[in-house]
Design a protein around this motif. Structure first.
Motif, PDB file in Angstrom:
ATOM      1  N   LEU A   3       0.848  -1.192   0.000  1.00  0.00           N
ATOM      2  CA  LEU A   3       0.000   0.000   0.000  1.00  0.00           C
ATOM      3  C   LEU A   3       0.883   1.241   0.000  1.00  0.00           C
ATOM      4  O   LEU A   3       1.719   1.410   0.892  1.00  0.00           O
ATOM      5  CB  LEU A   3      -0.902   0.010   1.230  1.00  0.00           C
ATOM      6  CG  LEU A   3      -1.813  -1.214   1.445  1.00  0.00           C
ATOM      7  CD1 LEU A   3      -2.598  -1.046   2.739  1.00  0.00           C
ATOM      8  CD2 LEU A   3      -2.738  -1.413   0.255  1.00  0.00           C
ATOM      9  N   PRO A   4       0.707   2.148  -0.952  1.00  0.00           N
ATOM     10  CA  PRO A   4       1.560   3.336  -1.002  1.00  0.00           C
ATOM     11  C   PRO A   4       1.471   4.202   0.259  1.00  0.00           C
ATOM     12  O   PRO A   4       2.409   4.916   0.584  1.00  0.00           O
ATOM     13  CB  PRO A   4       1.031   4.103  -2.229  1.00  0.00           C
ATOM     14  CG  PRO A   4       0.348   3.080  -3.063  1.00  0.00           C
ATOM     15  CD  PRO A   4      -0.228   2.093  -2.095  1.00  0.00           C
ATOM     16  N   ARG A  58     -11.173   5.542 -13.478  1.00  0.00           N
ATOM     17  CA  ARG A  58     -11.159   6.406 -14.647  1.00  0.00           C
ATOM     18  C   ARG A  58      -9.770   6.334 -15.282  1.00  0.00           C
ATOM     19  O   ARG A  58      -8.758   6.500 -14.602  1.00  0.00           O
ATOM     20  CB  ARG A  58     -11.461   7.865 -14.258  1.00  0.00           C
ATOM     21  CG  ARG A  58     -10.414   8.476 -13.334  1.00  0.00           C
ATOM     22  CD  ARG A  58     -10.736   9.908 -12.944  1.00  0.00           C
ATOM     23  NE  ARG A  58      -9.642  10.484 -12.163  1.00  0.00           N
ATOM     24  CZ  ARG A  58      -9.713  11.628 -11.505  1.00  0.00           C
ATOM     25  NH1 ARG A  58     -10.867  12.313 -11.490  1.00  0.00           N
ATOM     26  NH2 ARG A  58      -8.674  12.095 -10.843  1.00  0.00           N
ATOM     27  N   GLY A  59      -9.706   6.046 -16.532  1.00  0.00           N
ATOM     28  CA  GLY A  59      -8.458   6.074 -17.268  1.00  0.00           C
ATOM     29  C   GLY A  59      -7.325   5.303 -16.619  1.00  0.00           C
ATOM     30  O   GLY A  59      -6.175   5.754 -16.626  1.00  0.00           O
ATOM     31  N   GLY A  60      -7.625   4.164 -16.030  1.00  0.00           N
ATOM     32  CA  GLY A  60      -6.593   3.369 -15.375  1.00  0.00           C
ATOM     33  C   GLY A  60      -6.387   3.692 -13.912  1.00  0.00           C
ATOM     34  O   GLY A  60      -5.702   2.952 -13.210  1.00  0.00           O
ATOM     35  N   GLN A  61      -6.963   4.787 -13.424  1.00  0.00           N
ATOM     36  CA  GLN A  61      -6.860   5.139 -12.016  1.00  0.00           C
ATOM     37  C   GLN A  61      -8.056   4.574 -11.241  1.00  0.00           C
ATOM     38  O   GLN A  61      -9.126   4.370 -11.808  1.00  0.00           O
ATOM     39  CB  GLN A  61      -6.810   6.654 -11.840  1.00  0.00           C
ATOM     40  CG  GLN A  61      -5.564   7.311 -12.410  1.00  0.00           C
ATOM     41  CD  GLN A  61      -5.561   8.811 -12.147  1.00  0.00           C
ATOM     42  OE1 GLN A  61      -6.562   9.486 -12.369  1.00  0.00           O
ATOM     43  NE2 GLN A  61      -4.443   9.323 -11.654  1.00  0.00           N
ATOM     44  N   SER A 102      -2.617   3.347 -12.073  1.00  0.00           N
ATOM     45  CA  SER A 102      -2.755   1.970 -12.536  1.00  0.00           C
ATOM     46  C   SER A 102      -1.566   1.138 -12.068  1.00  0.00           C
ATOM     47  O   SER A 102      -1.725  -0.050 -11.746  1.00  0.00           O
ATOM     48  CB  SER A 102      -2.870   1.933 -14.062  1.00  0.00           C
ATOM     49  OG  SER A 102      -1.749   2.569 -14.668  1.00  0.00           O
ATOM     50  N   ALA A 103      -0.366   1.751 -12.005  1.00  0.00           N
ATOM     51  CA  ALA A 103       0.815   1.013 -11.538  1.00  0.00           C
ATOM     52  C   ALA A 103       0.685   0.645 -10.064  1.00  0.00           C
ATOM     53  O   ALA A 103       1.015  -0.476  -9.650  1.00  0.00           O
ATOM     54  CB  ALA A 103       2.070   1.854 -11.774  1.00  0.00           C
ATOM     55  N   ASP A 104       0.214   1.595  -9.237  1.00  0.00           N
ATOM     56  CA  ASP A 104       0.024   1.294  -7.815  1.00  0.00           C
ATOM     57  C   ASP A 104      -1.056   0.241  -7.626  1.00  0.00           C
ATOM     58  O   ASP A 104      -0.937  -0.644  -6.766  1.00  0.00           O
ATOM     59  CB  ASP A 104      -0.358   2.567  -7.055  1.00  0.00           C
ATOM     60  CG  ASP A 104       0.832   3.486  -6.813  1.00  0.00           C
ATOM     61  OD1 ASP A 104       1.973   2.991  -6.839  1.00  0.00           O
ATOM     62  OD2 ASP A 104       0.608   4.690  -6.589  1.00  0.00           O
TER      63      ASP A 104
END
Length: 364
Positions: free
Chosen positions: A110-111, A130-133, A159-161
């Motif tokens: 978790l960041p 939305r848009g990968g987020q 999206s990476a996280d």
């Protein structure tokens, strides 16, 4: 599930209200649609254990009524997928249908979590994409033994996280997987190992809701005796006993329960009731640190058998007395749900609400 020392948190704060990461997420999910969610969790809280063959730790169950039901007649059921793409698609579908989805993340990834946490399943609620987020809510908070504190988080993640935290369960232990199966107060089916896990809504009618108490011990004195036997056997072994995490979670749940009943409006309880509930809350409050002290002392060659015995006996007596005062109140607490139309399989989905796939713009 993380294993921090307990930190006081009033019931009236964030949805987690000082609960474990599992139950704080379940409560947050329920509370978006059920005004009685806080009461349901308080009334449902009860510790039960199922002994395992020595020296294995017992299984723990923290609720005596299932917390998987929603007011629209649906119920939460686990699903899983190995690949990230299909798993994210399923999360998006659930958000589109119901506005939220409960899923399992890795606490170590978790960041917003303190550094150095070991892998552990951690429940989150996603309420937008939305848009990968993805917009995520984490109502858990806790102070860890190393002094680091985890605080609640709500916001957009990349999206990476999301790919990093929404992991398969390969790094989780069998004990951790078992905890996840008991999160709603009854044993849930688990996806195959190696899966990413989330929960979908299915019609509650016809789901596996039969009695599920075989082998579970619920009487406080018997629970205490079994815990003492297990701790006596494993206290001096290398590694921290797994039951300490479960007892930490139980302590949080019961403190939430007694704070809720002590603060409940519209009551004129007798002084004896308040005394009993405060005594039980106090016993649960001190339990995690006392048990950890006993374990550490045993490792140094100074077992504290009498301390463990006295602590668990006092807790059992306090819990029994408090349950006596709350018994009738629990019987009178009724939570009604609408009944969904009959279905031949809980796989048949019947979404009852359609929302936008993306939550309103919010600031992370």
């Amino acid at each position: 599930m993380a294993d921090p020392y307990d930190a006081p948190a009033p019931v009236t704060t964030a949805a987690g209200a000082g609960l474990s990461c599992y139950t704080s997420a379940v409560l947050a999910y329920l509370a978006r649609e059920d005004a009685t969610a806080h009461a349901r969790v308080a009334h449902a809280t009860r510790l039960a254990i199922r002994p395992a063959a020595p020296p294995g730790p017992p299984a723990f169950r923290h609720h005596d009524t299932a917390l998987d039901r929603l007011p629209d007649g649906t119920a939460l059921r686990p699903r899983g997928a190995r690949q990230l793409g299909p798993a994210l698609e399923a999360l998006a579908e659930e958000i589109e249908a119901y506005g939220q989805v409960l899923f399992t993340a890795d606490a170590a990834r978790l960041p917003w979590a303190p550094p150095g946490r070991p892998p552990a399943p951690h429940f989150l609620v996603a309420t937008g994409h939305r848009g990968g987020q993805w917009y995520l809510d984490d109502h858990f908070s806790g102070l860890f033994p190393d002094g680091h504190e985890q605080v609640p988080f709500s916001g957009w993640v990349s999206s990476a996280d999301m790919a990093a935290l929404f992991t398969t369960d390969d790094s989780f232990t069998p004990v951790q997987r078992r905890r996840g199966r008991e999160v709603f107060g009854r044993t849930a089916a688990a996806p195959p190992e190696g899966s990413r896990q989330w929960f979908i809504r299915v019609p509650a009618h016809g789901t596996d809701d039969g009695p599920d108490d075989d082998g579970w011990i619920t009487a406080p004195d018997r629970v205490g005796n079994r815990l003492k036997e297990h701790l006596d056997a494993v206290c001096a072994q290398e590694g921290e006993p797994a039951v300490l995490e479960d007892l930490w979670a139980a302590a949080r749940h019961h403190r939430y329960k007694y704070r809720y009943f002590l603060a409940a409006p519209g009551q004129d309880p007798p002084p004896e009731r308040e005394h009993a509930l405060r005594r039980a809350e106090s016993c649960w409050s001190g339990l995690p640190k006392t048990m950890r002290f006993a374990v550490n002392s045993a490792r140094r060659g100074r077992p504290r058998t009498s301390l463990v015995d006295t602590t668990l006996r006092d807790l059992a007596a306090a819990e029994t007395e408090a349950r006596g005062f709350l018994g009738q109140e629990n019987k009178e607490h009724l939570w009604s749900v609408t009944t969904s139309s009959p279905t031949t399989s809980d796989e048949q989905r019947t979404p009852t609400r359609t929302t936008r796939p993306c939550a309103p713009a919010r600031t992370a």
